[in-house]
Design a protein around this motif. Structure first.
Motif, short mmCIF file in Angstrom:
data_model
loop_
_atom_site.label_atom_id
_atom_site.label_comp_id
_atom_site.label_asym_id
_atom_site.label_seq_id
_atom_site.Cartn_x
_atom_site.Cartn_y
_atom_site.Cartn_z
N PRO A 195 14.30 -23.65 -4.86
CA PRO A 195 15.24 -22.99 -5.77
C PRO A 195 15.18 -21.47 -5.59
O PRO A 195 14.25 -20.95 -4.99
N PRO A 196 16.17 -20.76 -6.13
CA PRO A 196 16.12 -19.29 -6.03
C PRO A 196 14.85 -18.75 -6.67
O PRO A 196 14.53 -19.09 -7.81
N PRO A 197 14.09 -17.96 -5.95
CA PRO A 197 12.86 -17.42 -6.53
C PRO A 197 13.17 -16.27 -7.49
O PRO A 197 14.29 -15.78 -7.54
N ILE A 198 12.16 -15.88 -8.24
CA ILE A 198 12.32 -14.65 -9.00
C ILE A 198 12.56 -13.53 -8.00
O ILE A 198 12.04 -13.54 -6.90
N ASN A 199 13.37 -12.58 -8.38
CA ASN A 199 13.75 -11.53 -7.45
C ASN A 199 13.03 -10.23 -7.78
O ASN A 199 13.60 -9.32 -8.40
N LEU A 200 11.76 -10.17 -7.41
CA LEU A 200 11.04 -8.91 -7.56
C LEU A 200 11.59 -7.91 -6.56
O LEU A 200 11.91 -8.25 -5.42
N ASN A 201 11.72 -6.69 -6.98
CA ASN A 201 12.29 -5.64 -6.14
C ASN A 201 11.15 -4.79 -5.60
O ASN A 201 10.87 -3.70 -6.09
N ILE A 202 10.51 -5.32 -4.58
CA ILE A 202 9.32 -4.66 -4.03
C ILE A 202 9.75 -3.74 -2.90
O ILE A 202 10.26 -4.19 -1.87
N LYS A 203 9.52 -2.46 -3.08
CA LYS A 203 9.95 -1.47 -2.11
C LYS A 203 8.79 -0.82 -1.36
O LYS A 203 9.01 0.08 -0.55
N SER A 204 7.56 -1.27 -1.64
CA SER A 204 6.40 -0.66 -0.98
C SER A 204 5.21 -1.58 -1.08
O SER A 204 5.22 -2.55 -1.85
N SER A 205 4.18 -1.27 -0.31
CA SER A 205 2.96 -2.06 -0.41
C SER A 205 2.24 -1.80 -1.73
O SER A 205 1.56 -2.67 -2.26
N VAL A 206 2.40 -0.58 -2.29
CA VAL A 206 1.84 -0.24 -3.60
C VAL A 206 2.95 0.34 -4.46
O VAL A 206 3.59 1.31 -4.06
N THR A 207 3.19 -0.26 -5.62
CA THR A 207 4.13 0.28 -6.60
C THR A 207 3.33 0.61 -7.85
O THR A 207 2.55 -0.22 -8.32
N MET A 208 3.52 1.81 -8.40
CA MET A 208 2.65 2.22 -9.51
C MET A 208 3.40 3.11 -10.49
O MET A 208 4.31 3.84 -10.13
N GLY A 209 2.99 3.01 -11.74
CA GLY A 209 3.53 3.87 -12.76
C GLY A 209 2.68 5.11 -12.96
O GLY A 209 3.16 6.12 -13.46
N GLY A 210 1.40 5.03 -12.58
CA GLY A 210 0.51 6.18 -12.75
C GLY A 210 0.24 6.89 -11.46
O GLY A 210 1.06 6.89 -10.54
N ASP A 211 -0.92 7.51 -11.39
CA ASP A 211 -1.31 8.27 -10.21
C ASP A 211 -2.17 7.42 -9.29
O ASP A 211 -2.71 6.38 -9.67
N LEU A 212 -2.32 7.90 -8.07
CA LEU A 212 -3.17 7.24 -7.09
C LEU A 212 -4.15 8.26 -6.54
O LEU A 212 -3.74 9.29 -5.99
N ASP A 213 -5.40 7.97 -6.72
CA ASP A 213 -6.45 8.88 -6.26
C ASP A 213 -7.23 8.19 -5.16
O ASP A 213 -7.78 7.10 -5.37
N VAL A 214 -7.27 8.80 -3.99
CA VAL A 214 -7.96 8.21 -2.85
C VAL A 214 -9.19 9.02 -2.53
O VAL A 214 -9.11 10.24 -2.35
N GLN A 215 -10.35 8.36 -2.44
CA GLN A 215 -11.59 9.02 -2.08
C GLN A 215 -12.00 8.58 -0.68
O GLN A 215 -12.24 7.41 -0.44
N GLY A 216 -12.07 9.52 0.26
CA GLY A 216 -12.45 9.20 1.63
C GLY A 216 -11.25 8.88 2.50
O GLY A 216 -10.12 8.79 2.04
N ASN A 217 -11.54 8.71 3.81
CA ASN A 217 -10.48 8.49 4.78
C ASN A 217 -10.45 7.07 5.32
O ASN A 217 -9.59 6.73 6.13
N ALA A 218 -11.39 6.22 4.91
CA ALA A 218 -11.50 4.87 5.47
C ALA A 218 -10.60 3.90 4.70
O ALA A 218 -11.09 3.02 3.99
#
Length: 396
Positions: free
Chosen positions: A140-163
């Motif tokens: 049947p037709p699945p739910i239609n999530l509108n995913i435009k990226s590997s990570v979708t977020m409402g807040g901030d993204l803090d990355v520690q390190g390069n790995a």
């Protein structure tokens, strides 16, 4: 001249018995030898025929049992040794997807070839007549999530390190140049990375061009509430959760008759993203050990540590923390809910933290399968499966 009578000498019959006996012995020997050869040949032919018939029955019964056990889920390519129920004998199952088609109403159809070949032991080898079934599944037709990226977020993204790697570029299931970025954030969302770590964000823009770094980080221009509606296809997280049955829900908010079901930490085998789970974190953090399908975490946060792998979609109304060497094949959506529900704080700010050697790889195959799994769970699994059979001989 007196008449004379001519007398013929009587033939000597002495010694005739021996040749006759030898002749009879030869005849009997030929008869016995012929009978023994015929009996041996008939036994071999009968044994071979019985073995071939048993192999064919094993292949067909194993195939039918495998399809019966898996007809309610999407059949995915694999090779596995399957034990025929009630017999102890085995058959090797090979699943090959031949076609996948999306219909105008967003329902989908797949055509899969499943080959079942009997297995013999001592030594283990393929032997007999494989049976092939062409299986058509309609979803049947699945739910239609509108995913435009590997990570979708409402807040901030803090990355520690390069790995780490956050990658929206993927050719899986015809994604190609569909314009999937590494990160999509709400208005005001920020991404911070140390040193050259920003270059570990990669994606594809709307024109099909590869992007890296800041160019792979998109601002949606939406408020956090608007971003939730956009990502969830016009629905809110509570609306999605309400569509699922009680059997898929864990935590205090979903206790049945006062009994709280504890989330086991894993949704399902990583190779089969066909499970759905909703977890009430009760204000805490859910530690995900791995799995696949769609995982929804409400009233709390997500943590993936060590070598955990998840194939599918993770929805969390709090923050996510990924540390060590976890991998997500699919997508993560971190939602901010207005009012009493907001993104949980881990470092004194409105942040989601990623640290360690982390991989978040967008995968359209996994997100499609996860949405299909959600639809099946929400609608009582209306997947229909039809099949046709054929078999062919294998030289042994």
């Amino acid at each position: 001249m007196p008449g004379r009578t001519l007398l013929r000498p009587v033939l000597d019959r002495h010694g005739v018995a021996l040749p006759l006996a030898l002749l009879g012995l030869v005849a009997m020997t030929l008869l016995v030898t012929t009978m023994m050869m015929t009996t041996s040949t008939e036994a071999a032919v009968s044994s071979a025929g019985a073995g071939a018939a048993q192999s064919l029955y094993d292949a067909e019964s194993g195939l039918q049992a495998y399809i019966a056990q898996n007809q309610a889920v999407a059949l995915t390519p694999l090779t596995t040794d399957f034990t025929i129920p009630g017999t102890g004998r085995q058959t090797r199952i090979v699943v090959t997807q031949l076609m996948e088609r999306l219909n105008a109403d967003n329902s989908s159809m797949t055509v899969t070839a499943i080959t079942s070949t009997p297995l013999r032991t001592n030594p283990t080898r393929l032997s007999g007549r494989p049976v092939v079934s062409m299986v058509t599944q309609t979803f049947p037709p699945p739910i239609n999530l509108n995913i435009k990226s590997s990570v979708t977020m409402g807040g901030d993204l803090d990355v520690q390190g390069n790995a780490f790697t956050v990658n929206g570029a993927s050719t899986a299931c015809g994604n190609g140049s569909a314009g999937v970025q590494a990160v999509t954030g709400a208005t005001g969302s920020q991404v911070s990375a140390n040193g050259n770590g920003i270059s570990n964000f990669t994606g594809v823009d709307s024109l099909g061009h590869a992007t890296t770094g800041n160019a792979a980080i998109a601002q949606s221009g939406l408020s956090k509430q608007q971003l939730e509606l956009m990502a969830l296809g016009g629905k809110t997280l509570p609306q999605l959760i309400a569509a699922l049955p009680a059997r898929d829900k864990y935590g205090p908010a979903y206790a049945v008759n006062g009994v709280t079901r504890t989330f086991p930490g894993t949704v399902g085998p990583p190779s089969t993203p066909d499970s759905v789970a909703v977890v009430d974190a009760n204000g805490g953090t859910v530690s995900l050990l791995g799995g696949g399908g769609m995982l929804i975490i409400t009233n709390g946060n997500l943590s993936m540590q060590g070598n955990a792998t998840f194939n599918g979609i993770i929805l969390v109304d709090g923050n996510f923390e990924l540390g060590g060497t976890p991998r997500v094949n699919g997508a993560i959506i971190s939602l901010s809910v207005t009012g009493q529900n907001r993104i949980a704080l881990t470092d004194g700010g409105d942040n989601s933290d990623i640290h360690g050697n982390v991989t978040v790889q967008f995968n359209r195959c996994m997100t499609n399968a996860a949405q299909r799994a959600f639809t099946n769970a929400a609608t009582g699994n209306p997947t229909t499966t039809t099949q046709s059979y054929g078999w062919f001989e294998v030289v042994r």
